[in-house]
Design a protein around this motif. Structure first.
Motif, PDB file in Angstrom:
ATOM      1  N   VAL A 143       0.814  -1.136  -0.126  1.00  0.00           N
ATOM      2  CA  VAL A 143       0.050   0.034  -0.171  1.00  0.00           C
ATOM      3  C   VAL A 143       0.852   1.212  -0.125  1.00  0.00           C
ATOM      4  N   GLY A 144       2.200   1.197   0.065  1.00  0.00           N
ATOM      5  CA  GLY A 144       2.906   2.312   0.114  1.00  0.00           C
ATOM      6  C   GLY A 144       2.585   2.892   1.473  1.00  0.00           C
ATOM      7  N   ASP A 145       2.325   4.472   1.132  1.00  0.00           N
ATOM      8  CA  ASP A 145       2.157   5.242   2.671  1.00  0.00           C
ATOM      9  C   ASP A 145       0.714   5.338   3.116  1.00  0.00           C
ATOM     10  N   LEU A 146      -0.145   4.751   2.233  1.00  0.00           N
ATOM     11  CA  LEU A 146      -1.600   4.798   2.730  1.00  0.00           C
ATOM     12  C   LEU A 146      -1.478   4.352   3.948  1.00  0.00           C
ATOM     13  N   PHE A 147      -0.941   3.381   4.454  1.00  0.00           N
ATOM     14  CA  PHE A 147      -0.867   3.013   5.733  1.00  0.00           C
ATOM     15  C   PHE A 147       0.730   3.201   6.057  1.00  0.00           C
ATOM     16  N   GLU A 148       0.956   4.052   7.203  1.00  0.00           N
ATOM     17  CA  GLU A 148       2.463   4.179   7.461  1.00  0.00           C
ATOM     18  C   GLU A 148       3.011   2.855   8.052  1.00  0.00           C
ATOM     19  N   LYS A 149       2.228   2.426   9.097  1.00  0.00           N
ATOM     20  CA  LYS A 149       2.536   1.169   9.660  1.00  0.00           C
ATOM     21  C   LYS A 149       1.232   0.504  10.639  1.00  0.00           C
ATOM     22  N   PHE A 150       1.689  -0.417  10.966  1.00  0.00           N
ATOM     23  CA  PHE A 150       0.352  -1.063  11.866  1.00  0.00           C
ATOM     24  C   PHE A 150      -0.191  -0.268  12.874  1.00  0.00           C
ATOM     25  N   GLU A 151       0.609   0.605  13.545  1.00  0.00           N
ATOM     26  CA  GLU A 151       0.268   1.276  14.830  1.00  0.00           C
ATOM     27  C   GLU A 151      -0.756   2.532  14.334  1.00  0.00           C
ATOM     28  N   TRP A 159      -0.192   8.538  10.485  1.00  0.00           N
ATOM     29  CA  TRP A 159      -0.324   8.773   9.023  1.00  0.00           C
ATOM     30  C   TRP A 159      -0.574  10.004   8.573  1.00  0.00           C
ATOM     31  N   LEU A 160      -1.162  10.793   9.463  1.00  0.00           N
ATOM     32  CA  LEU A 160      -1.536  12.134   9.218  1.00  0.00           C
ATOM     33  C   LEU A 160      -0.081  13.111   9.138  1.00  0.00           C
ATOM     34  N   GLU A 161       0.444  12.797  10.172  1.00  0.00           N
ATOM     35  CA  GLU A 161       1.917  13.659  10.321  1.00  0.00           C
ATOM     36  C   GLU A 161       3.111  13.025   9.278  1.00  0.00           C
ATOM     37  N   ALA A 162       2.820  11.883   8.999  1.00  0.00           N
ATOM     38  CA  ALA A 162       3.790  11.488   7.725  1.00  0.00           C
ATOM     39  C   ALA A 162       3.455  12.159   6.471  1.00  0.00           C
ATOM     40  N   GLY A 163       2.194  12.998   6.506  1.00  0.00           N
ATOM     41  CA  GLY A 163       2.165  13.897   5.113  1.00  0.00           C
ATOM     42  C   GLY A 163       0.821  13.168   4.478  1.00  0.00           C
ATOM     43  N   SER A 164      -0.176  14.118   4.388  1.00  0.00           N
ATOM     44  CA  SER A 164      -1.533  13.588   3.545  1.00  0.00           C
ATOM     45  C   SER A 164      -1.975  14.666   2.725  1.00  0.00           C
ATOM     46  N   GLU A 165      -1.939  14.602   1.513  1.00  0.00           N
ATOM     47  CA  GLU A 165      -2.484  15.532   0.585  1.00  0.00           C
ATOM     48  C   GLU A 165      -4.066  15.441   0.496  1.00  0.00           C
ATOM     49  N   ASP A 166      -4.601  14.511   0.852  1.00  0.00           N
ATOM     50  CA  ASP A 166      -6.015  14.503   0.913  1.00  0.00           C
ATOM     51  C   ASP A 166      -6.287  13.377   1.871  1.00  0.00           C
ATOM     52  N   PRO A 167      -6.752  13.814   3.208  1.00  0.00           N
ATOM     53  CA  PRO A 167      -6.965  12.992   4.397  1.00  0.00           C
ATOM     54  C   PRO A 167      -8.387  12.385   4.347  1.00  0.00           C
ATOM     55  N   VAL A 168      -9.009  12.833   3.664  1.00  0.00           N
ATOM     56  CA  VAL A 168     -10.583  12.456   3.790  1.00  0.00           C
ATOM     57  C   VAL A 168     -10.369  11.143   2.606  1.00  0.00           C
ATOM     58  N   GLN A 169     -10.013  11.451   1.551  1.00  0.00           N
ATOM     59  CA  GLN A 169      -9.787  10.175   0.558  1.00  0.00           C
ATOM     60  C   GLN A 169      -8.684   9.222   1.142  1.00  0.00           C
ATOM     61  N   ASN A 173      -9.954   5.116   1.279  1.00  0.00           N
ATOM     62  CA  ASN A 173      -8.920   4.157   0.479  1.00  0.00           C
ATOM     63  C   ASN A 173      -8.498   3.381   1.764  1.00  0.00           C
ATOM     64  N   ARG A 174      -8.128   3.683   2.987  1.00  0.00           N
ATOM     65  CA  ARG A 174      -7.419   2.861   4.081  1.00  0.00           C
ATOM     66  C   ARG A 174      -8.657   1.710   4.182  1.00  0.00           C
ATOM     67  N   SER A 175      -9.865   2.206   4.388  1.00  0.00           N
ATOM     68  CA  SER A 175     -10.894   1.313   4.696  1.00  0.00           C
ATOM     69  C   SER A 175     -11.151   0.322   3.489  1.00  0.00           C
TER      70      SER A 175
END
Ligand SMILES: [Zn+2]
Length: 212
Positions: A143-151, A159-169, A173-175
């Motif tokens: 998934v690349g950085d769609l998921f940063e890590k299990f935690e 994952w938000l702090e790892a950078g997200s250009e569109d958090p809602v999308q 997509n994570r789900s």
């Protein structure tokens, strides 16, 4: 079926106030096509060659290089694979020939009967996820950085702090990916099994009235 071999587990750790140490998970698929997903930083070429060699694969045997997105730790060694088609986010090319695939319309790209690339924007607006049917008949998602890590499932600030250009999308997509995958190989952590509880947690995070 494809054999899914995680060559390196990704990681990311803060080493100072605005410093971090990070590298991505790098995965090899052996099957109808040999596919390498996310080629780490430019300083890791020898590591990748060594890991491929352990699996009896030479760089010229790789048919597809897929970078889940264009950040430097996911594309560093794409030029080891000059016989391969390159998919970097939504961009599909071989040498100077580009194939316009409508990832932006939500359309997946099928590599063969076991491997496909689906658009999963969020971390960047052109992130993709690779879905593969493994030899164990499970669905594995790189998934690349769609998921940063299990935690980051329990702690979305990761994952938000790892950078997200569109958090809602990204949340959606994570789900969506968790609903179809049995295992997830995240961008910066070891692979983990997807449970029903994880699927429910991700669904709740979207919330009832997020506009689509
Ligand atoms: Zn990354």
């Amino acid at each position: 079926m494809s054999e899914v071999i995680v060559l390196y587990d990704g990681y990311s750790v803060m080493t100072g106030k605005d410093q971090m140490s990070a590298n991505c998970s790098c995965t090899l698929l052996k099957g109808i096509h040999n596919v390498i997903i996310d080629t780490m930083t430019a300083w890791d070429s020898q590591k990748i060659i060594t890991a491929l060699d352990r699996n009896n694969v030479r760089p010229e045997d790789v048919n597809y290089v897929i970078s889940t997105h264009g950040h430097s730790d996911h594309i560093g060694n794409n030029n080891l694979f000059l016989m391969a088609k390159h998919i970097v986010g939504f961009s599909v090319s071989f040498q100077d020939e580009y194939h316009m695939h409508p990832f932006d319309k939500g359309e997946e790209l099928r590599i063969d009967e076991n491997v496909k690339v689906v658009p999963t924007p969020g971390h960047t607006l052109s992130d993709v996820t690779v879905l593969v049917i493994s030899k164990q008949a499970t669905t594995v998602a790189m998934v690349g950085d769609l998921f940063e890590k299990f935690e980051d499932i329990q702690n979305p600030s990761i994952w938000l702090e790892a950078g997200s250009e569109d958090p809602v999308q990204q949340m959606k997509n994570r789900s969506k990916v968790a609903d179809i995958a049995d295992w997830i190989v995240p961008g910066h952590g070891p692979k983990f099994q997807v449970t029903e509880q994880i699927r429910q947690t991700l669904k709740k995070q979207i919330g009832p009235d997020t506009p689509s």
